[in-house]
Design an enzyme around this catalytic site. Structure first.
Site, PDB file in Angstrom:
ATOM      1  N   HIS A  60       0.661  -1.283  -0.023  1.00  0.00           N
ATOM      2  CA  HIS A  60      -0.125   0.145  -0.046  1.00  0.00           C
ATOM      3  C   HIS A  60       1.005   1.135  -0.137  1.00  0.00           C
ATOM      4  CE1 HIS A  60      -3.626  -2.361   1.460  1.00  0.00           C
ATOM      5  NE2 HIS A  60      -2.647  -3.140   1.950  1.00  0.00           N
ATOM      6  N   PHE A  61       1.055   1.921  -1.176  1.00  0.00           N
ATOM      7  CA  PHE A  61       1.731   3.135  -1.131  1.00  0.00           C
ATOM      8  C   PHE A  61       1.168   4.461  -1.310  1.00  0.00           C
ATOM      9  CE2 PHE A  61       5.744   0.694  -3.592  1.00  0.00           C
ATOM     10  CZ  PHE A  61       6.136   0.294  -2.296  1.00  0.00           C
ATOM     11  N   ARG A  62      -0.192   4.398  -0.595  1.00  0.00           N
ATOM     12  CA  ARG A  62      -1.061   5.622  -0.263  1.00  0.00           C
ATOM     13  C   ARG A  62      -1.027   6.689  -1.167  1.00  0.00           C
ATOM     14  NH1 ARG A  62      -2.672   2.325   3.574  1.00  0.00           N
ATOM     15  NH2 ARG A  62      -1.317   2.103   5.182  1.00  0.00           N
ATOM     16  N   HIS A 176      -9.197  -9.747   0.710  1.00  0.00           N
ATOM     17  CA  HIS A 176      -8.777  -9.842   2.041  1.00  0.00           C
ATOM     18  C   HIS A 176     -10.005 -10.425   2.796  1.00  0.00           C
ATOM     19  CE1 HIS A 176      -7.567  -7.153   5.557  1.00  0.00           C
ATOM     20  NE2 HIS A 176      -8.626  -7.994   6.208  1.00  0.00           N
ATOM     21  N   HIS A 229      -2.599 -12.542   2.653  1.00  0.00           N
ATOM     22  CA  HIS A 229      -2.240 -12.502   4.335  1.00  0.00           C
ATOM     23  C   HIS A 229      -2.873 -13.526   5.214  1.00  0.00           C
ATOM     24  CE1 HIS A 229      -5.109  -9.424   4.213  1.00  0.00           C
ATOM     25  NE2 HIS A 229      -4.334  -8.488   4.139  1.00  0.00           N
ATOM     26  N   ASP A 300       2.527  -6.830   2.590  1.00  0.00           N
ATOM     27  CA  ASP A 300       1.370  -6.044   3.077  1.00  0.00           C
ATOM     28  C   ASP A 300       1.867  -4.618   3.707  1.00  0.00           C
ATOM     29  OD1 ASP A 300      -0.929  -4.981   3.539  1.00  0.00           O
ATOM     30  OD2 ASP A 300      -1.477  -6.284   5.083  1.00  0.00           O
ATOM     31  N   HIS A 304       1.678   3.785   8.539  1.00  0.00           N
ATOM     32  CA  HIS A 304       0.877   4.926   9.036  1.00  0.00           C
ATOM     33  C   HIS A 304       2.076   5.546   9.862  1.00  0.00           C
ATOM     34  CE1 HIS A 304      -2.952   3.181   8.240  1.00  0.00           C
ATOM     35  NE2 HIS A 304      -2.608   1.999   8.359  1.00  0.00           N
TER      36      HIS A 304
HETATM   37  O1  DOR Z   1      -3.497  -3.659   8.612  1.00  0.00           O
HETATM   38  C1  DOR Z   1      -3.876  -3.388   7.228  1.00  0.00           C
HETATM   39  N1  DOR Z   1      -3.516  -2.329   6.713  1.00  0.00           N
HETATM   40  N2  DOR Z   1      -4.398  -4.339   6.588  1.00  0.00           N
HETATM   41  C2  DOR Z   1      -5.024  -4.017   5.565  1.00  0.00           C
HETATM   42  O2  DOR Z   1      -5.514  -4.864   4.846  1.00  0.00           O
HETATM   43  C3  DOR Z   1      -5.077  -2.747   5.026  1.00  0.00           C
HETATM   44  C4  DOR Z   1      -3.696  -1.897   5.342  1.00  0.00           C
HETATM   45  C5  DOR Z   1      -3.643  -0.539   5.265  1.00  0.00           C
HETATM   46  O3  DOR Z   1      -4.140  -0.123   4.139  1.00  0.00           O
HETATM   47  O4  DOR Z   1      -3.554   0.283   6.124  1.00  0.00           O
END
Ligand code: DOR
Length: 440
Positions: A60-62, A176, A229, A300, A304
């Site tokens: 996830h590169f946001r 998921h 996962h 994954d 944050h």
């Molecule tokens: O812990 C997680 N964070 N699991 C996910 O499926 C999404 C990911 C996120 O995008 O923060």
């Protein structure tokens, strides 16, 4: 015959085992593998191991929407520093990648990326009809469905929506798998300020119920699915019994961390979805990994910021960075005798090649893209937050000494990273797939 570049004297790990060979590269492709090869440029690799380029099929590169946590440039910098040659990026950005406009915008932004890349398209409760077309777009690795809510607002919680999404299109669909209703009913189990309650809310039953529903509907609709996962011992026999339609992924963190220790030590940094669980689950993941259940290891990578993570549970967001630590953490498991180098290759490249039908990638063999992860298997490194390129600036593995480290990342024949330096920027390209390629 002289080749453009030759990697000399490294131990090549491939489908015929591990042996000392030269690897020659011309025009971005592997031109020869053998002995005494000569080239215009020679890269001395004696004492090093050469793996087919490692692919991280879940990051996830946001970008767009949460670039204060990570973006496509910083995320891919972490990837190449960690020996990753290609990533598949998730659709829970803002806006979510669930329309052709959002997809094209992401692909345009991706020109800044340092590694090769593909993007998942997100299923929503109202885009099922367009998924068949969206999944065929160049640069798309497939559709992703969140059966349980996680970061962002992508969610398909019910059987009807799942059936509609799985009935639209043909490619393997990534899932998921946590049951939304079960988790909503469990929400009262969350103890404020106590992240240990995370795996009670996101319970084993939630994962098992979801995967049971999924496998039933996947069989009914005849659709191949990829369960991301996997975390519970209970799902493993079910996945084994449905191997003909369901592939699956394990993460380094679910193999390496366990409750309650990880939560005691890391607090909300250990919080992710699906959760880190008690050690009997990790032991079962290892047992099934050795029997070949898992097709791929994915990080994954879900950063944050430290400030966001410092909020009291359950206000703290779920997710941890991982793209830069996947290779070293898994190589350390090899060094500790928990898995073989061949299993490492299967999980980091061959598995992705097999599941996603990568065109010209995922195999260190003549004619394939010269994507190579060069590693020093004897090097011992203590992982630190400071080493991490992710914008949020941390890793759950800080303080962990690992043996085995990526020292070079070669993508389509060009050295992108060497000894911790990114030496070629922004040269990433979209990954190509047999199922969607239209010409050439
Ligand atoms: O812990 C997680 N964070 N699991 C996910 O499926 C999404 C990911 C996120 O995008 O923060």
């Amino acid at each position: 015959m002289a080749y453009e570049r030759v990697l000399k004297g490294g131990t090549v790990v491939g489908h015929d085992g591990a042996g000392i060979r030269d690897v020659a590269i011309t025009d971005g492709k592997i031109a020869a593998i053998g002995e005494n090869l000569s080239g215009g440029e020679v890269i001395e690799c004696t004492g090093l191991h050469l793996f087919p380029g490692c692919i991280d099929t879940q990051v996830h590169f946001r970008e767009p929407g949460a670039e204060h946590k990570e973006d496509l440039e910083t995320g891919s910098r972490g990837a190449v520093l960690g020996g990753i040659t290609a990533v598949f990026e998730m659709p829970n950005t803002k806006p979510s990648t669930s329309t052709v406009e959002a997809l094209e915008d992401k692909l345009t932004r991706a020109a800044r990326m340092h590694c090769d890349h593909a993007f998942y398209v997100g299923a929503t409760t109202d885009n099922a009809a367009s998924l068949a077309e969206l999944e065929m777009h160049p640069g798309v690795c497939g559709v992703k469905i969140f059966m349980g809510a996680s970061t962002g607002n992508l969610l398909v919680p019910d059987d009807e929506g799942l059936r509609a999404a799985l009935s639209s299109g043909r490619r393997r669909v990534a899932i998921h798998s946590e049951d939304e209703d079960t988790m909503e009913a469990n929400a009262r189990l969350a103890r404020e300020g106590d992240v240990h309650s995370h795996y009670e809310v996101r319970s084993v039953e939630a994962a098992v119920k979801s995967t049971t529903r999924l496998l039933k509907i996947a069989r009914e609709t005849g659709r191949r699915v990829h369960v991301l996962h996997v975390t519970t011992a209970d799902e493993l026999p079910m996945l084994a019994a449905n191997k003909d339609i369901a592939s699956c992924e394990v993460t380094p963190q679910h193999l390496t961390l366990s409750a309650p220790e990880a939560y005691d030590r890391l607090g909300t940094k250990a919080q992710m979805n699906p959760p880190i669980r008690p050690s009997q689950h990790a032991e079962a993941l290892w047992h099934y990994l050795r029997m070949g259940l898992f097709d791929v290891v994915g990080s994954d990578h879900a950063p944050h910021t430290i400030e966001e993570k410092a909020k009291p549970y359950p206000l703290s967001p779920s997710g941890m960075p991982g793209v830069q630590t996947l290779v070293p953490v898994m190589l350390d498991h090899v060094a500790k005798g928990r898995m073989t180098l061949q299993r490492f290759v299967d999980l980091t490249s061959a598995g992705a090649q097999r599941l996603f039908q990568l065109r010209g990638k995922g195999r260190l063999a003549i004619g394939y893209d010269a994507d190579i992860t060069v590693c020093d298997l004897s090097r011992k490194v203590t992982l630190t937050d400071e080493m991490m390129a992710n914008k949020s600036g941390w890793t759950p593995f800080a303080g962990r000494e690992v043996q085995g480290f990526p020292i070079g990342t070669i993508i389509r024949g060009r050295t992108v990273m060497w000894e911790g330096e990114v030496v070629l920027e922004g040269a990433g390209e979209p990954v190509r797939f047999d199922e969607t390629i239209r010409s050439s």
